[in-house]
Structures are given as C-alpha cells and as structure tokens.
Write an enzyme that holds these catalytic residues in place. Structure first.
Site, PDB file in Angstrom:
ATOM      1  N   ILE A   5       0.963  -1.179  -0.053  1.00  0.00           N
ATOM      2  CA  ILE A   5       0.017   0.224  -0.010  1.00  0.00           C
ATOM      3  C   ILE A   5       0.909   1.147  -0.075  1.00  0.00           C
ATOM      4  O   ILE A   5       0.659   2.212  -0.692  1.00  0.00           O
ATOM      5  CB  ILE A   5      -0.892   0.088   1.065  1.00  0.00           C
ATOM      6  CG1 ILE A   5      -2.087  -1.033   0.853  1.00  0.00           C
ATOM      7  CG2 ILE A   5      -1.513   1.345   1.324  1.00  0.00           C
ATOM      8  CD1 ILE A   5      -2.899  -1.232   2.198  1.00  0.00           C
ATOM      9  N   VAL A   9      10.326   4.427  11.869  1.00  0.00           N
ATOM     10  CA  VAL A   9       9.317   5.335  12.552  1.00  0.00           C
ATOM     11  C   VAL A   9       9.178   5.199  13.955  1.00  0.00           C
ATOM     12  O   VAL A   9       8.827   6.073  14.561  1.00  0.00           O
ATOM     13  CB  VAL A   9       7.832   4.980  12.074  1.00  0.00           C
ATOM     14  CG1 VAL A   9       7.831   5.458  10.610  1.00  0.00           C
ATOM     15  CG2 VAL A   9       7.461   3.458  12.259  1.00  0.00           C
ATOM     16  N   ASN A  19       2.215   5.260   6.650  1.00  0.00           N
ATOM     17  CA  ASN A  19       1.621   3.715   6.452  1.00  0.00           C
ATOM     18  C   ASN A  19       2.648   2.605   7.049  1.00  0.00           C
ATOM     19  O   ASN A  19       2.082   1.673   7.006  1.00  0.00           O
ATOM     20  CB  ASN A  19       2.063   3.653   4.662  1.00  0.00           C
ATOM     21  CG  ASN A  19       1.803   2.222   4.247  1.00  0.00           C
ATOM     22  OD1 ASN A  19       0.576   1.604   4.312  1.00  0.00           O
ATOM     23  ND2 ASN A  19       2.800   1.573   4.177  1.00  0.00           N
ATOM     24  N   LYS A  37      -4.624  -0.895  15.628  1.00  0.00           N
ATOM     25  CA  LYS A  37      -5.395   0.129  14.526  1.00  0.00           C
ATOM     26  C   LYS A  37      -6.272   0.855  15.037  1.00  0.00           C
ATOM     27  O   LYS A  37      -6.629   1.969  14.700  1.00  0.00           O
ATOM     28  CB  LYS A  37      -5.567  -1.114  13.375  1.00  0.00           C
ATOM     29  CG  LYS A  37      -4.408  -1.398  12.531  1.00  0.00           C
ATOM     30  CD  LYS A  37      -3.436  -0.301  12.101  1.00  0.00           C
ATOM     31  CE  LYS A  37      -2.338  -1.196  11.285  1.00  0.00           C
ATOM     32  NZ  LYS A  37      -1.689   0.105  10.305  1.00  0.00           N
ATOM     33  N   TYR A  41      -2.767  -6.363  17.129  1.00  0.00           N
ATOM     34  CA  TYR A  41      -2.982  -5.788  15.789  1.00  0.00           C
ATOM     35  C   TYR A  41      -4.342  -5.152  15.586  1.00  0.00           C
ATOM     36  O   TYR A  41      -4.379  -3.486  15.589  1.00  0.00           O
ATOM     37  CB  TYR A  41      -2.885  -6.748  14.671  1.00  0.00           C
ATOM     38  CG  TYR A  41      -3.069  -6.212  13.160  1.00  0.00           C
ATOM     39  CD1 TYR A  41      -1.911  -5.384  12.630  1.00  0.00           C
ATOM     40  CD2 TYR A  41      -4.231  -6.028  12.474  1.00  0.00           C
ATOM     41  CE1 TYR A  41      -2.162  -4.774  11.497  1.00  0.00           C
ATOM     42  CE2 TYR A  41      -4.450  -5.444  11.287  1.00  0.00           C
ATOM     43  CZ  TYR A  41      -3.215  -4.678  10.806  1.00  0.00           C
ATOM     44  OH  TYR A  41      -3.312  -4.049   9.522  1.00  0.00           O
TER      45      TYR A  41
END
Length: 254
Positions: free
Chosen positions: A20, A67, A93, A164, A160
């Site tokens: 992505i 990051v 991302n 998110k 996960y």
C-alpha cells in the site's frame, strides 16, 4: 481536475517500499507531488519505488530510517525540507502485522506491534506537524485498518486490531487538537488487500476466505488506496478533517 492536482506539494510516505505504501507514493507522484520515501532499505523496495517516481519526472528521495526513532524522523524531514521544499503532505503507512492466542501472547510481541503501529505513527505525526504548524498548512493521513473497527472472524490478533483502533482515534484526536492551526489529520482503513504478504502460497486458502467474506468478492489491489490518499491530500478534501475513510469493498456492511 484542479481539485485533485498535487503539483507543488511535497509528500512523505513511510513504509513505501512495498504494498500500500509503495502504491500511494507512486500515486501521489502521478498526481503531481514530489515524494520522500521513508523506510527500510534492506530489500531494495524503497529504491524501486523511488525509481518509478523518478521515471514520472517527479523529484524523489529515498530515506532510510525507522518510525520508532524520533531522531530518524527528524533527520529525514530536515533533508526533505532542504532538498525538496516545505513538507505539505504526509502518509504514515509503516506498520507490522501480528497475531496469536491472547492468553499466551509474549509481551515482547505485543510491544513490537504497539511500538511500530501506534508509537511510530504518533512520532511521525509529531515530527511532521512540527514543520507544518508554523506554516499553518498540511495534510496528514494515517493508514489504519478496518480491523481497528471490527474483529476479523477467525483471526486471533488482539494486538494488531487494538493498535489500529488506536491509530484511528489518535488521528481524530490530533485532527481536533490542530484543527485551528491549519493541519488536517485523517485516516484510511483498508479492508483485505492483495499485498505481498497475501500473495504468499502458504496463505492461499486464507485469502479465499477473505474473498468469500468481502461483499465485492475479491481483495483490494494496493493501487485502490491511491484515490482515497490523493483525495485526502488535495484541495478536494479541504473541509474533511478527523474522518476514518473505510476502503473495504463493503466488508463492514455485513
């Protein structure tokens, strides 16, 4: 259309070496932006993305870093500002997948997911906002997941999913904190997408289930996240702030 024109914009895309992130970085360049690709250089994907952007006639940087490091992010943004110009668009991302039985999930696995998917997104937003806020202009887009709003049937991934969900609410919180200071913050929540991870032979049976459970009967191509990203980066979304744009083929309707 001029509303979607990104000529003159400078965009940073984290995790743009594949999937992505790569599709969005190339798509923003196709819309006219100059691009800084940020991430790991180990597999060569970041350079491949940069080469495709260069072939489009756009200026591009491939910047190595993680990051989870505020220093890496600051150094990258300093280079972007010096070599490409003022940062105006950021797509965060970079993220990791995970999963496992919650009752036996090792703490280090949980921490790894949160370090990248939550802390990494926050540190990215923080570093980007520090240069955008004085200019009172910028659009930040965080890539979340439909798994931040639903629990995927048959998948054990409390780490996960909750990470998110945190990205979605972090985006809304930052949007409201900075709303009168010229920065828009939104998130995109993809559904099941045909990334390299889902192209592996060993998950072929699982992918068939994903296809069956998605109302449109297939997985998304990574390129189908480009339109939403261009929209949220451009003047076309000038009155859009604090939303989570779900791109899931109808999955959350069932």
């Amino acid at each position: 259309m001029e509303l979607f024109d990104l000529n003159g914009e400078v965009a940073m895309v984290t995790g743009s070496g594949s999937g992505i992130g790569q599709a969005i970085a190339i798509g923003l360049a196709e819309a006219g932006a100059d691009i800084a690709c940020f991430g790991h250089l180990s597999n060569g994907g970041l350079y491949a993305t940069a080469e495709k952007i260069h072939a489009l006639g756009r200026r591009v940087l491939a910047l190595e870093g993680t990051v989870t490091s505020a220093a890496d992010l600051k150094g990258a943004i300093d280079l972007i500002e010096n070599e490409l110009g003022s940062l105006t668009v950021a797509v965060n991302n970079a993220g990791v997948g995970a999963g496992g039985d919650a009752e036996t999930l090792p703490l280090e696995n949980w921490q790894r997911v949160y370090d990248t998917n939550v802390t990494g997104v926050f540190l990215s937003c923080q570093a980007q906002a520090r240069v955008m806020l004085p200019r009172k202009r910028g659009s930040i887009i965080n890539i979340a997941s439909m798994s931040g709003s639903i629990v995927n049937r048959g998948l054990k991934q409390a780490d996960y999913n909750s990470s998110k969900a945190a990205v979605i609410h972090l985006s809304k919180s930052l949007a409201m904190e900075w709303i009168d200071r010229g920065i828009r913050v939104n998130s995109i929540s993809p559904g099941y997408t045909l990334t390299p991870m889902n192209r592996r032979a060993e998950v072929a049976d699982q992918v068939k289930i994903f296809e069956r459970d998605t109302p449109m009967g297939r997985l998304a191509d990574p390129e189908e996240m480009v339109g939403p990203a261009v929209f949220l980066s451009s003047r076309a979304s000038s009155f859009v702030n604090g939303i989570d744009l779900v791109v899931d083929g109808g999955f959350m309707c069932w």
